[in-house]
Design a protein around this motif. Structure first.
Motif, short mmCIF file in Angstrom:
data_model
loop_
_atom_site.label_atom_id
_atom_site.label_comp_id
_atom_site.label_asym_id
_atom_site.label_seq_id
_atom_site.Cartn_x
_atom_site.Cartn_y
_atom_site.Cartn_z
N GLY A 116 7.08 122.93 69.21
CA GLY A 116 6.97 123.45 70.56
C GLY A 116 5.83 122.94 71.40
O GLY A 116 6.01 122.59 72.56
N GLU A 117 4.64 122.88 70.83
CA GLU A 117 3.47 122.60 71.66
C GLU A 117 3.51 121.20 72.27
O GLU A 117 3.08 121.00 73.40
CB GLU A 117 2.19 122.83 70.86
N ASN A 118 4.04 120.23 71.53
CA ASN A 118 4.12 118.88 72.09
C ASN A 118 5.10 118.84 73.27
O ASN A 118 4.84 118.15 74.27
CB ASN A 118 4.55 117.88 71.02
N ALA A 119 6.19 119.56 73.16
CA ALA A 119 7.16 119.62 74.27
C ALA A 119 6.57 120.34 75.47
O ALA A 119 6.76 119.93 76.62
CB ALA A 119 8.44 120.31 73.82
N LEU A 120 5.85 121.44 75.22
CA LEU A 120 5.21 122.18 76.31
C LEU A 120 4.26 121.27 77.08
O LEU A 120 4.22 121.28 78.31
CB LEU A 120 4.45 123.38 75.76
N LYS A 121 3.51 120.48 76.35
CA LYS A 121 2.52 119.60 76.97
C LYS A 121 3.18 118.43 77.68
O LYS A 121 2.86 118.13 78.84
CB LYS A 121 1.55 119.09 75.90
N PHE A 122 4.14 117.76 77.01
CA PHE A 122 4.74 116.57 77.61
C PHE A 122 5.49 116.89 78.89
O PHE A 122 5.33 116.21 79.91
CB PHE A 122 5.67 115.89 76.61
N TYR A 123 6.32 117.93 78.83
CA TYR A 123 7.14 118.28 80.00
C TYR A 123 6.48 119.28 80.93
O TYR A 123 7.10 119.72 81.90
CB TYR A 123 8.49 118.83 79.53
N ARG A 124 5.24 119.68 80.62
CA ARG A 124 4.53 120.65 81.46
C ARG A 124 5.40 121.90 81.67
O ARG A 124 5.61 122.35 82.79
CB ARG A 124 4.14 120.03 82.81
#
Length: 285
Positions: A266-274
């Motif tokens: 989750g956290e990488n997706a949250l960061k990449f896609y804001r």
């Protein structure tokens, strides 16, 4: 928060969706948010990013309407003509939609395998950067070298590689794909979606060990802070289904740390896609 960073919705049209051939009859129908929500809930996934499956601006309207009606749709990756003379105007227009996070072009299907390097396409990528949009790279292994040249030219543009570039898992081919993937991963503005693998293997006959060499290379090349989970639902239904895709990756990650798992799920997706304000602390050693 757990995020499925790659899935699709569509209202099936046999002409427009001719890529869904008779071998894929199980997905020759419409798929909507109400079909996906039970699968997310059953697998403990909180939200998703829906990715374009039709190359039209009407697709953006359809997916943004879905996102407006369903809060679990956290982001949309749409389509826009990156080669258009008015690309800046179109991106300025789309900047008003908070859930529209980025764009994708079906580069894998282009006769010109190096289309992404043409002046007009590069002008479009430059415009994405100005408007803070991401870009999804949908390519086959023969286009990895072109992608490396593209991402090197735009070091401040966030890119994500879809489906680990679709290596030939069925034939267990690694050499050229591995070399080019590692070269692409050397560019820190590129992330990678662990998605779309089962459809590159022997449909419904694959075994978990078929994917381990590929997953080992992806996680080593990109590192735990640049890999994202994606189901590629409903396309994955032709080769095993949503639960099978989740289970496959869960089993592979069994020996990973809790921190590494949180980044991936989750956290990488949250960061990449804001997707929301998210502070991702340094990886715990």
């Amino acid at each position: 928060m757990k995020i499925d960073a790659h899935q699709h919705f569509w209202q099936y049209d046999p002409v427009r969706d001719a890529w869904i051939n008779n071998q894929m009859a199980v997905i020759q129908r419409s798929f909507n948010p109400t079909d996906l929500k039970p699968l997310l809930s059953r697998n403990g996934i909180d939200g998703c990013v829906v990715v374009q499956s039709d190359q039209s601006e009407a697709e953006n309207e359809f997916q943004l309407a879905n996102a407006a009606q369903h809060s679990f749709i956290k982001g949309v990756v749409g389509w826009v003509d990156l080669q258009a003379d008015n690309i800046g105007e179109r991106l300025a227009y789309y900047s008003q939609f908070d859930k529209l996070k980025g764009f994708r072009h079906v580069l894998q299907g282009e006769p010109n395998r190096a289309l992404m390097l043409t002046p007009n396409f590069r002008r479009g990528i430059a415009a994405l950067e100005l408007h803070n949009f991401t870009y999804d790279l949908l390519i086959f292994p023969d286009q990895l070298a072109y992608s490396r040249e593209l991402v090197a030219a735009f070091p401040n543009q966030p890119f994500v590689l879809d489906h680990i570039a679709k290596p030939n898992i069925k034939a267990q081919q690694l050499d050229d794909w591995e070399q080019e993937l590692r070269a692409l991963a050397a560019h820190e503005n590129v992330c990678c979606k662990v998605s779309g693998m089962v459809t590159e293997a022997r449909w419904k006959q694959w075994q978990p060990h078929d994917f381990r060499p590929y997953l080992d290379i992806v996680f080593e090349a990109f590192g735990p802070e640049r890999v994202l989970f994606g189901s590629d639902w409903p396309v994955c239904e032709v080769a095993g289904g949503y639960d099978a895709v989740v289970s496959l990756v869960q089993n592979y990650l069994a020996a990973f740390s809790a921190r590494e798992k949180a980044l991936f799920w989750g956290e990488n997706a949250l960061k990449f896609y804001r997707l929301e304000a998210a502070t991702v602390p340094p990886l715990l050693k």
